[in-house]
Design a protein around this motif. Structure first.
Motif, short mmCIF file in Angstrom:
data_model
loop_
_atom_site.label_atom_id
_atom_site.label_comp_id
_atom_site.label_asym_id
_atom_site.label_seq_id
_atom_site.Cartn_x
_atom_site.Cartn_y
_atom_site.Cartn_z
N LEU A 98 10.65 120.39 90.38
CA LEU A 98 9.96 121.51 91.03
C LEU A 98 10.95 122.47 91.68
CD1 LEU A 98 6.94 119.59 92.62
CD2 LEU A 98 6.95 120.99 90.55
N ILE A 99 12.00 121.94 92.30
CA ILE A 99 12.96 122.85 92.95
C ILE A 99 13.73 123.65 91.91
CG2 ILE A 99 14.90 121.22 93.18
CD1 ILE A 99 15.39 122.41 95.98
N GLN A 100 13.98 123.06 90.75
CA GLN A 100 14.66 123.81 89.69
C GLN A 100 13.78 124.96 89.21
OE1 GLN A 100 15.47 120.49 87.05
NE2 GLN A 100 17.66 120.52 87.55
N THR A 101 12.49 124.70 89.05
CA THR A 101 11.56 125.75 88.64
C THR A 101 11.51 126.86 89.69
OG1 THR A 101 10.24 124.09 87.51
CG2 THR A 101 9.19 126.22 87.90
N THR A 102 11.46 126.46 90.97
CA THR A 102 11.41 127.45 92.05
C THR A 102 12.68 128.30 92.06
OG1 THR A 102 10.04 125.95 93.34
CG2 THR A 102 11.10 127.75 94.54
N TYR A 103 13.82 127.63 91.88
CA TYR A 103 15.09 128.36 91.85
C TYR A 103 15.09 129.38 90.71
CZ TYR A 103 20.04 129.45 91.50
OH TYR A 103 21.23 130.12 91.43
N GLU A 104 14.67 128.95 89.54
CA GLU A 104 14.65 129.86 88.39
C GLU A 104 13.69 131.02 88.60
OE1 GLU A 104 14.23 128.28 84.53
OE2 GLU A 104 16.10 127.12 84.67
N ARG A 105 12.59 130.75 89.30
CA ARG A 105 11.63 131.82 89.62
C ARG A 105 12.32 132.97 90.35
NH1 ARG A 105 7.79 128.85 92.31
NH2 ARG A 105 7.10 128.40 90.19
N PHE A 106 13.14 132.60 91.33
CA PHE A 106 13.83 133.65 92.10
C PHE A 106 15.01 134.23 91.34
CE2 PHE A 106 11.51 131.58 95.60
CZ PHE A 106 10.84 132.72 96.05
N ARG A 107 15.64 133.40 90.54
CA ARG A 107 16.81 133.85 89.81
C ARG A 107 16.50 135.03 88.88
NH1 ARG A 107 20.11 135.77 88.86
NH2 ARG A 107 22.21 135.38 88.10
N ARG A 108 15.21 135.19 88.54
CA ARG A 108 14.80 136.30 87.68
C ARG A 108 15.03 137.66 88.32
NH1 ARG A 108 10.55 135.16 83.92
NH2 ARG A 108 9.67 137.19 84.46
N PHE A 109 14.94 137.70 89.66
CA PHE A 109 15.03 139.03 90.30
C PHE A 109 15.81 139.06 91.61
CE2 PHE A 109 11.73 138.53 93.59
CZ PHE A 109 11.03 137.44 93.12
N VAL A 110 16.40 137.92 91.98
CA VAL A 110 17.23 137.89 93.19
C VAL A 110 18.66 137.51 92.75
CG1 VAL A 110 17.61 136.74 95.41
CG2 VAL A 110 15.27 137.21 94.64
N PRO A 111 19.66 138.22 93.25
CA PRO A 111 21.04 137.88 92.87
C PRO A 111 21.36 136.42 93.22
CG PRO A 111 20.98 139.97 94.08
CD PRO A 111 19.60 139.38 94.17
N ALA A 112 22.07 135.72 92.34
CA ALA A 112 22.38 134.30 92.55
C ALA A 112 23.01 134.05 93.91
CB ALA A 112 23.29 133.79 91.44
N GLU A 113 23.88 134.98 94.33
CA GLU A 113 24.59 134.75 95.60
C GLU A 113 23.69 134.96 96.82
OE1 GLU A 113 25.21 137.01 93.34
OE2 GLU A 113 25.65 139.00 94.19
N ASN A 114 22.44 135.39 96.57
CA ASN A 114 21.50 135.60 97.67
C ASN A 114 20.39 134.55 97.73
OD1 ASN A 114 22.99 137.85 98.14
ND2 ASN A 114 21.32 139.34 97.84
N ILE A 115 20.48 133.51 96.90
CA ILE A 115 19.43 132.49 96.93
C ILE A 115 19.92 131.31 97.76
CG2 ILE A 115 17.93 130.97 95.58
CD1 ILE A 115 18.22 132.89 93.23
N TYR A 116 19.21 131.06 98.84
CA TYR A 116 19.58 130.01 99.78
C TYR A 116 18.57 128.86 99.69
CZ TYR A 116 23.13 132.91 102.03
OH TYR A 116 24.25 133.65 102.28
N ILE A 117 19.07 127.66 99.99
CA ILE A 117 18.22 126.48 100.07
C ILE A 117 18.35 125.94 101.49
CG2 ILE A 117 17.64 124.25 99.02
CD1 ILE A 117 17.97 126.23 96.80
#
Lengths: 362, 362
Positions: free
Chosen positions: A41-60
């Motif tokens: 589930l967390i991988q799916t959530t990460y990919e969801r944001f990766r579509r439109f948020v820069p990788a360096e801006n995705i925090y966990i």
């Protein structure tokens, strides 16, 4: 506003005890492929944001216990973008920590906060709704939320009441109500101006920090004191000190219910919190007799069962014969067999198992 | 007659598919601690004979596949006393092989033949009944059997009808009937002169060889030809040649039904063939809600279940919640969940599993 200021914060600190023994203290729900789709589930959530948020801006934000799971499942996320909580203190400290940390480097940040373990489909609709929320922040101090059209008077969700306004794309929020009684939930559905709280929030770092400063000033001060330690070797110690003094409170109760600048967008995507075996069962693919089977399973004369065999059970073969309406979960070290209509007792089982067998199995 | 001529032959070649997945082709029922008493069934059977039969006179006949299991579970039995069948051909060849092999070294042998996987208690009563049978062989060419007082019109057993005789300790056998219909089984119980066939036979090697010579002469000749190879390196090849030409037939059908010197003793011991989960359930110790649990198991609000977790499943914890009347068997590599009242279908499941998944799990 430029995409470079758009951030996502994925909250991944929960333990999901309703899915025991699959979801465990040391291996909770968000790190499992709950839907049997080849991704956790967390991988799916990460990919969801990766579509439109820069990788360096995705925090966990997650519990320090889950560091190995994060590194294993999201190896592309640099360590500086994973915030480890020493222990869970509900969503308010979690969101404040992330917002304060991001704001220190980028005072123009706009943040999308999201749970890590929900079902959201299709991704395009989600992205569109979030974009509406981001646009609504432009030049305004607003806290945007995403509401889900309620399909039943569920007593396990939070409800958001909004001020109806013809032709609007988002609405001013009137009230937040956590887990109402069935009677009240029914009246909410009848009144038509309530949506479910998806737990997804969109705000600028500045706006949310000002809200914390006004509504949870003690908590705000604690994190202000820790700020110099961010991204230094002292950060874990400073954060442990903050969390040990921080109260346990949800963002809904601490901020959303009290702030007067909260707005809600009615979602266009399909959503499930995957919070119960029943809701999971609805989303899993099923055989012709209604069995949702995940693993090496043979079901003979059996119907409407949900069976999960996790990879930890190896190539194990599960055979059901003449079985109906059961939950069967095999994790290698634990097997649970329980009727589907008794799933609400699973949390109690976990407590009983801890009492009877210690922490090894919980 | 001296104890030195008393022999036991334990038949241990069965595969016990009704107890799948616990009982497996490569690890059948008799090698399991089915009753959860710290001993496998074959170990209990061996000890039963060890009380009154010299160790050097206790023989095992089993499938060659089970050599490692025999060596592991009965390390005290020398290899020369274990007769390996290349494949099962039912009880007639099995008994003839053992009788012929023993007779070659000791033409005065008196042999007790017994299944390896039955429950017999108390041991003293068994020993007394067997002694009556052995005494009855003195100076007489008799085939003695032990009959069990039937407690229900079971259609899964063989029945022995005998000639009633006031004051006798054993009776001349009139008829053998394998697995009658329910109607016929009921009439047997009403008539009062029927007992169940326990599968335990007592005879001199000479008597049984003469019976084979008369009633199954082809089979007798095959083993006579193999005789020179006994206890030489050629024995396995010679026996493989015999078995490949030998018909598949039970001692009951091939000898007992036709011989006119068969007698039966009515047993004084308690007996179960442990042939079904139901019969096993009856013999297992149960908790206050009627759960027969063997392994690391927690049962909450659950009743009348039978749960077996084999040592191969490790320290696995099994949790039942709100479950009734189920069979749950976990062997580490296979889990079976099936209602108790559908246990008669388990043999079919094994065939289905072989078809659907191959031999790995059967």
């Amino acid at each position: 506003m430029a995409q470079q200021h758009t951030y996502a914060v994925i909250m991944a600190g929960g333990i999901g005890s309703r899915f025991w023994p699959m979801s465990r203290n040391m291996f909770p729900k968000q790190f499992h492929d709950m839907l049997g789709r080849g991704q956790t589930l967390i991988q799916t959530t990460y990919e969801r944001f990766r579509r439109f948020v820069p990788a360096e801006n995705i925090y966990i934000v997650t519990n320090a216990l889950y560091k190995p799971l994060i590194q294993d499942q999201l190896p592309e996320v640099p360590d500086r973008q994973v915030l480890y909580e020493p222990f869970g203190r509900n969503t308010a400290p979690c969101i404040l920590y992330a917002a304060s940390r991001i704001h220190k480097n980028d005072p123009h940040a706009r943040i999308i906060v999201s749970p890590s373990d929900h079902l959201i489909l299709p991704e395009e609709d989600f992205q569109r709704d979030v974009q509406v929320a981001l646009d609504a922040l432009e030049g305004q101090s607003r806290i945007m939320t995403i509401g889900i059209n309620p399909s039943r008077p569920d007593t396990g969700y939070g409800y958001i009441q909004y001020l109806e306004e013809a032709g609007a794309t988002y609405f001013k929020v009137k009230t937040f109500t956590e887990k109402p009684s069935l009677e009240i939930a029914k009246s909410f559905l009848r009144s038509g101006d309530f949506v479910w709280n998806s737990g997804i929030f969109i705000f600028s770092s500045d706006t949310i920090l000002r809200a914390f400063e006004a509504l949870l000033p003690d908590m705000y001060e604690l994190f202000e004191e820790a700020k110099p330690a961010y991204e230094t070797p002292d950060e874990p110690n400073a954060i442990e000190a903050v969390y040990s003094r921080c109260k346990n409170i949800s963002i809904d109760y601490g901020i959303m219910e009290k702030a007067n600048n909260v707005f809600v967008i009615r979602s266009h995507f399909r959503w499930s919190d995957l919070g119960t075996w029943k809701s999971l069962y609805e989303e899993m693919s099923k055989d012709t007799l209604g069995n949702a089977l995940s693993g090496n399973i043979l079901a003979y004369n059996s119907s409407n069962n949900i069976v999960k065999v996790t990879p930890q059970a190896g190539d194990k073969l599960v055979v059901l014969k003449g079985i109906e309406n059961l939950i069967v979960v095999d994790t290698g070290d634990v097997l649970l067999v329980c009727p589907k209509d008794q799933e609400q007792t699973i949390r109690n089982i976990v407590a009983d198992v801890r009492k009877d067998r210690g922490d090894q199995f919980v």
